[in-house]
Design a protein around this motif. Structure first.
Motif, PDB file in Angstrom:
ATOM      1  N   THR A  67       7.402 -22.070  -9.245  1.00 30.19           N
ATOM      2  CA  THR A  67       6.751 -23.037  -8.196  1.00 30.19           C
ATOM      3  C   THR A  67       6.085 -24.025  -8.891  1.00 30.19           C
ATOM      4  O   THR A  67       5.842 -24.437 -10.055  1.00 30.19           O
ATOM      5  N   GLU A  68       6.561 -25.302  -7.943  1.00 34.61           N
ATOM      6  CA  GLU A  68       6.160 -26.608  -8.464  1.00 34.61           C
ATOM      7  C   GLU A  68       4.607 -26.863  -8.395  1.00 34.61           C
ATOM      8  O   GLU A  68       4.152 -26.567  -7.433  1.00 34.61           O
ATOM      9  N   ARG A  69       4.320 -27.698  -9.371  1.00 32.99           N
ATOM     10  CA  ARG A  69       2.738 -27.888  -9.239  1.00 32.99           C
ATOM     11  C   ARG A  69       2.730 -29.497  -8.845  1.00 32.99           C
ATOM     12  O   ARG A  69       3.467 -30.268  -8.838  1.00 32.99           O
ATOM     13  N   ASP A  70       1.376 -29.677  -8.309  1.00 29.68           N
ATOM     14  CA  ASP A  70       1.078 -31.048  -7.822  1.00 29.68           C
ATOM     15  C   ASP A  70       0.093 -31.788  -8.645  1.00 29.68           C
ATOM     16  O   ASP A  70      -0.967 -30.916  -8.999  1.00 29.68           O
ATOM     17  N   PRO A  71       0.257 -32.958  -9.423  1.00 31.96           N
ATOM     18  CA  PRO A  71       1.531 -33.644  -8.780  1.00 31.96           C
ATOM     19  C   PRO A  71       2.638 -33.592  -9.664  1.00 31.96           C
ATOM     20  O   PRO A  71       3.766 -34.050  -9.287  1.00 31.96           O
ATOM     21  N   ARG A  72       2.491 -32.732 -10.651  1.00 29.59           N
ATOM     22  CA  ARG A  72       3.886 -32.578 -11.516  1.00 29.59           C
ATOM     23  C   ARG A  72       3.804 -31.485 -12.374  1.00 29.59           C
ATOM     24  O   ARG A  72       2.704 -31.009 -12.470  1.00 29.59           O
ATOM     25  N   GLY A  73       4.700 -30.944 -12.850  1.00 29.84           N
ATOM     26  CA  GLY A  73       4.699 -29.487 -13.697  1.00 29.84           C
ATOM     27  C   GLY A  73       5.440 -28.402 -12.868  1.00 29.84           C
ATOM     28  O   GLY A  73       5.490 -28.399 -11.619  1.00 29.84           O
ATOM     29  N   THR A  74       5.322 -27.412 -13.574  1.00 32.19           N
ATOM     30  CA  THR A  74       6.051 -26.011 -13.137  1.00 32.19           C
ATOM     31  C   THR A  74       4.984 -24.824 -13.388  1.00 32.19           C
ATOM     32  O   THR A  74       4.606 -24.849 -14.451  1.00 32.19           O
TER      33      THR A  74
END
Length: 614
Positions: A593-600
């Protein structure tokens, strides 16, 4: 207790040679004496014990005179009413001068007693022969009423039995017109009695049976024979049902006068039978041996594959065990595994390489053995599915040989290249030194790829023997090791005290690979990674969360599905393949799953278990 006839046979009739019991209810002393003397002197008659009230006595006929009738009219009504519908005869003795009481319709006796109480009247004096004939006539009426009572009772019981039956029963006349249906018929077909009376069984015709079927049925029952067989009929609502039907002719003087049909709804039973047949056919066609064994280890079911490997006919295998066709060491090992299933009531997985002594076959089987329970939910045996992995084992051995050769040659050559590159790096400067440094780095990467390739080969070559593991302890150990070796990384954990999962013990390698991948591919100066664990009743989720640039689509596809979406995908992603196969062989799953604003957030979901389960 009310007055009643004395004990008789099942039909209620007096047995031949058994005396008739007469209860005297004569008030006149002279008549009473004469009657008792006549009874005492008659071999076929027996005097009832008149010391007992008539309501408590057992007798066949009561003889009464006018005064006795008036005095005991209520008792006589009571005993006659209690005997109904059978007849309890009462004979009235009247002298000639008293006969006028039966000619009036105003007297109490005529209105209230004679009609309901007295069955026969004789005038005195009367010859003994005539009296005996009158008593015999009353007894014959008595026996007829008892026969009728017996028949009525039997008919009532038959009707009650038919109505209580769970089978649909209907009766037709000789032409097939329905004259009677029971309650079960209404429930099974959906038609009421009123709807089918006067109709024929054709009202149930589904159109699924052939014309020849009905022709043969009608020919059979018309000839006086019984028909039995399955039939597909249609209910009132249009639903089809399957019944097992028996039709029997009812004959009268040798002629068929009616038919009685009994239907048993076997729709569910037939569907179950068909499913069982399909399942049995599937089991028999499988190329892998399947067997069901009872608590003693005796075979109750075997398929053709086992028969072929064993070299024994099915009839010989049933009731026996592995010792009759397999080498002793393997048979003993299987016995121990069966015992393990009974002890734990859990499936076990194991590999065996038996030698089949009668067929001279050799094979390698990956076996999964399950507990088997009977209809009462009691552990009754084991069910084993033996996957023939002989070819797979051979290919695995070949792969291991190739892997060993390649790793040995590749590692030796890479070691030489690395040594030369390091030497060049030390002895040169500028572009040449930088190039040599890159060669050292790439050489290290290739050697690490080789190690991961070996890990994948080992993983795929092993049985996926699952064990309980506390992943909380595993995560803490990984975090401690990385934090101790990398000061440039912020690694945090959020875990419960304990969290047991059912997994291969290589799960540590999968979690560590994800953590190191999140660190090494992070573009921040100080990479931040968090490992957290969440649980529910059935699963444990292990989250590896980073603040990096995200995971490329090809890498995500490998982790989630085990597929590479591009033919250009190469060895640099072997670590992710290793993660996928470890989790997959642990019956788990991976979600990216992509995280907001960045990361996983890479989540490993594994089956939860207790410390003693696996």
């Amino acid at each position: 207790m009310t007055g009643s006839p004395k004990a008789r046979d099942e039909s209620g009739t007096i047995q031949p040679g058994e005396p008739t019991v007469i209860y005297p209810l004569v008030s006149g002393s002279g008549n009473d004496r004469v009657l008792k003397e006549w009874i005492a002197g008659h071999d076929s008659y027996l005097l009832a014990n008149d010391d007992r009230p008539i309501v408590d006595a057992e007798f066949d006929v009561c003889v009464v005179d006018k005064d006795g009738l008036q005095q005991y009219k209520d008792d006589l009504k009571q005993v006659k009413s209690a005997a109904k519908p059978a007849l309890l005869p009462v004979l009235l003795l009247l002298s000639e001068h008293q006969s006028d009481i039966i000619e009036t319709d105003r007297g109490e006796i005529a209105d209230n007693v004679l009609v309901s109480t007295v069955d026969e009247i004789v005038s005195l004096p009367i010859r003994q022969a005539e009296l005996e004939w009158r008593i015999g006539a009353l007894l014959r009426l008595r026996d007829q009423s008892l026969d009728l009572q017996t028949q009525t009772r039997q008919l009532r019981r038959f009707q009650e039995a038919v109505e209580a039956s769970g089978h649909a029963i209907f009766i037709t006349d000789a032409d097939g017109t329905i004259e009677y249906v029971n309650t079960a018929f209404e429930e099974i077909t959906g038609y009421s009695r009123a709807e089918v009376m006067g109709e024929t069984p054709d009202i149930l015709n589904s159109g699924k049976m052939s014309v020849e079927y009905y022709e043969e049925l009608w020919e059979t029952i018309s000839s006086g024979s019984v028909w039995e067989g399955e039939i597909v009929d249609r209910r009132k609502d249009g639903e089809l049902y399957t019944a097992y039907q028996t039709i029997a002719p009812i004959t009268d003087d040798g002629e068929v006068s009616a038919f009685v049909a009994v239907q048993t709804d076997i729709t569910e039973r037939k569907e179950l039978r068909d499913r069982l047949k399909r399942h049995r056919d599937i089991v028999q066609r499988l190329e892998d041996p399947i067997m069901l064994q009872d608590e003693t280890g005796a075979f109750e079911l075997v398929n053709e594959a086992l028969v072929d490997f064993a070299g024994c006919p099915e009839a010989e295998l049933l009731g026996g065990d592995e010792h009759q066709f397999m080498d002793e060491a393997t048979a003993d090992l299987i016995e121990r595994r069966k015992s393990e299933v009974f002890e734990t009531e859990s499936p076990v997985q194991y590999a065996v390489s038996p030698t089949f002594e009668r067929s001279n076959e050799e094979a390698v089987f990956s076996t999964r053995r399950y507990p088997y329970y009977d209809d009462d939910d009691d552990l009754a045996g084991t069910l084993a599915i033996c996957r023939d992995v002989t070819d797979l084992e051979e290919r695995t051995r070949q792969l291991q040989v190739i892997d060993n050769i390649l790793r040995h040659n590749l590692r030796n050559d890479l070691t030489v290249i690395r040594g030369l590159a390091e030497q060049i790096h030390r002895q040169t400067t500028g572009t040449t030194a930088k190039t040599a440094e890159r060669i050292v780095t790439h050489t290290d990467d290739l050697m690490q790829t080789g190690e991961k390739s070996r890990a994948i080969t080992d993983l795929l070559s092993e049985d996926s023997d699952l064990k309980p593991l506390d992943v909380t302890a595993t995560v803490r150990s990984i975090a401690k090791e990385i934090n101790g070796s990398r000061s440039d990384v912020q690694l945090d954990i959020d875990v419960p005290d304990r969290a047991f999962v059912s997994t291969t013990l290589k799960i540590r390698e999968a979690i560590e690979e994800l953590v190191r991948n999140a660190i090494n591919h992070n573009d921040r100066e100080t990479p931040s990674v968090e490992i957290s664990i969440g649980t529910n009743d059935e699963t444990v989720g292990i989250h590896v969360i980073d603040d990096g640039p995200g995971i490329p689509e090809m890498d995500r596809d490998v982790l989630e599905t085990g597929r590479a979406i591009d033919d250009l995908y190469h060895g640099s992603g072997l670590g992710l393949w290793l993660v996928y196969w470890i989790v997959s062989r642990s019956n788990g799953s991976i979600e990216v799953t992509e995280r907001d604003p960045r990361g996983t957030d890479v989540t490993l979901t594994l089956p939860r278990c207790t410390e003693t389960e696996a």
